[in-house]
Write a protein that holds these residues in place. Structure first.
Motif, PDB file in Angstrom:
ATOM      1  N   LEU A   1      -6.826  -3.163  -7.917  1.00 50.23           N
ATOM      2  CA  LEU A   1      -5.714  -2.330  -7.625  1.00 50.23           C
ATOM      3  C   LEU A   1      -4.326  -2.249  -8.201  1.00 50.23           C
ATOM      4  CD1 LEU A   1      -6.219  -2.363  -3.795  1.00 50.23           C
ATOM      5  CD2 LEU A   1      -7.342  -0.953  -5.457  1.00 50.23           C
ATOM      6  N   ALA A   2      -4.341  -3.002  -9.360  1.00 46.03           N
ATOM      7  CA  ALA A   2      -2.938  -3.357  -9.880  1.00 46.03           C
ATOM      8  C   ALA A   2      -2.629  -1.962 -10.614  1.00 46.03           C
ATOM      9  CB  ALA A   2      -2.972  -4.481 -10.957  1.00 46.03           C
ATOM     10  N   GLU A   3      -3.513  -1.291 -11.409  1.00 42.11           N
ATOM     11  CA  GLU A   3      -3.217  -0.388 -12.185  1.00 42.11           C
ATOM     12  C   GLU A   3      -2.807   0.998 -11.072  1.00 42.11           C
ATOM     13  OE1 GLU A   3      -5.788   3.139 -14.876  1.00 42.11           O
ATOM     14  OE2 GLU A   3      -6.404   0.878 -14.830  1.00 42.11           O
ATOM     15  N   ALA A   4      -3.670   1.026 -10.001  1.00 41.12           N
ATOM     16  CA  ALA A   4      -3.163   2.188  -8.914  1.00 41.12           C
ATOM     17  C   ALA A   4      -1.852   1.827  -8.227  1.00 41.12           C
ATOM     18  CB  ALA A   4      -4.224   2.125  -7.940  1.00 41.12           C
ATOM     19  N   ALA A   5      -1.583   0.553  -8.223  1.00 43.46           N
ATOM     20  CA  ALA A   5      -0.125   0.449  -7.597  1.00 43.46           C
ATOM     21  C   ALA A   5       1.014   0.612  -8.670  1.00 43.46           C
ATOM     22  CB  ALA A   5      -0.114  -1.174  -7.433  1.00 43.46           C
ATOM     23  N   ALA A   6       0.642   0.286  -9.865  1.00 42.46           N
ATOM     24  CA  ALA A   6       1.512   0.893 -10.848  1.00 42.46           C
ATOM     25  C   ALA A   6       1.863   2.165 -11.012  1.00 42.46           C
ATOM     26  CB  ALA A   6       1.104   0.117 -12.185  1.00 42.46           C
TER      27      ALA A   6
ATOM     28  N   LYS B   1       1.382   4.354  -8.478  1.00 40.60           N
ATOM     29  CA  LYS B   1       2.210   4.940  -7.249  1.00 40.60           C
ATOM     30  C   LYS B   1       3.665   4.662  -7.599  1.00 40.60           C
ATOM     31  CE  LYS B   1      -1.712   4.748  -4.133  1.00 40.60           C
ATOM     32  NZ  LYS B   1      -2.307   4.036  -3.154  1.00 40.60           N
ATOM     33  N   THR B   2       3.885   3.710  -7.969  1.00 40.54           N
ATOM     34  CA  THR B   2       5.550   2.889  -7.978  1.00 40.54           C
ATOM     35  C   THR B   2       6.308   3.432  -9.254  1.00 40.54           C
ATOM     36  OG1 THR B   2       4.565   0.978  -8.699  1.00 40.54           O
ATOM     37  CG2 THR B   2       4.985   1.064  -6.491  1.00 40.54           C
ATOM     38  N   SER B   3       5.388   4.109 -10.266  1.00 43.10           N
ATOM     39  CA  SER B   3       6.046   4.549 -11.392  1.00 43.10           C
ATOM     40  C   SER B   3       6.719   5.587 -11.008  1.00 43.10           C
ATOM     41  CB  SER B   3       5.469   4.538 -12.512  1.00 43.10           C
ATOM     42  OG  SER B   3       4.254   5.680 -12.178  1.00 43.10           O
ATOM     43  N   LYS B   4       7.903   5.791 -11.968  1.00 42.30           N
ATOM     44  CA  LYS B   4       8.736   7.257 -11.787  1.00 42.30           C
ATOM     45  C   LYS B   4       8.282   7.881 -12.798  1.00 42.30           C
ATOM     46  CE  LYS B   4      12.669   5.048  -9.586  1.00 42.30           C
ATOM     47  NZ  LYS B   4      14.166   4.903  -9.510  1.00 42.30           N
TER      48      LYS B   4
END
Length: 70
Positions: free
Chosen positions: A59-64, A66-69
């Motif tokens: 899930l690291a890619e999905a989390a990145a 979601k949190t990226s601007k």
């Protein structure tokens, strides 16, 4: 004080059958054991060589994302 109905006693060693004499209970260190350590070490090293050094979480890619601007 003795038990009212004592259990059977083992026969003397000279009167024991072959199956009774063949037990390894008298020699606990000669019962065999785990496989040799050399083989276990080789198997462990082989498994470790197949692992990546720093695996990426699923899930690291999905989390990145979601949190990226954006």
């Amino acid at each position: 004080m003795s038990a009212p109905n004592p259990g059977r006693q083992s026969p003397d060693p000279e009167n024991q059958s072959e199956s009774q004499q063949g037990t390894t209970a008298n020699e606990p260190n000669k019962q065999g054991g785990a496989p040799s350590l050399d083989h276990a070490k080789e198997a462990s090293d082989e498994q470790k060589s197949k692992l990546s050094s720093n695996p990426i979480h699923p899930l690291a890619e999905a989390a990145a994302e979601k949190t990226s601007k954006k």
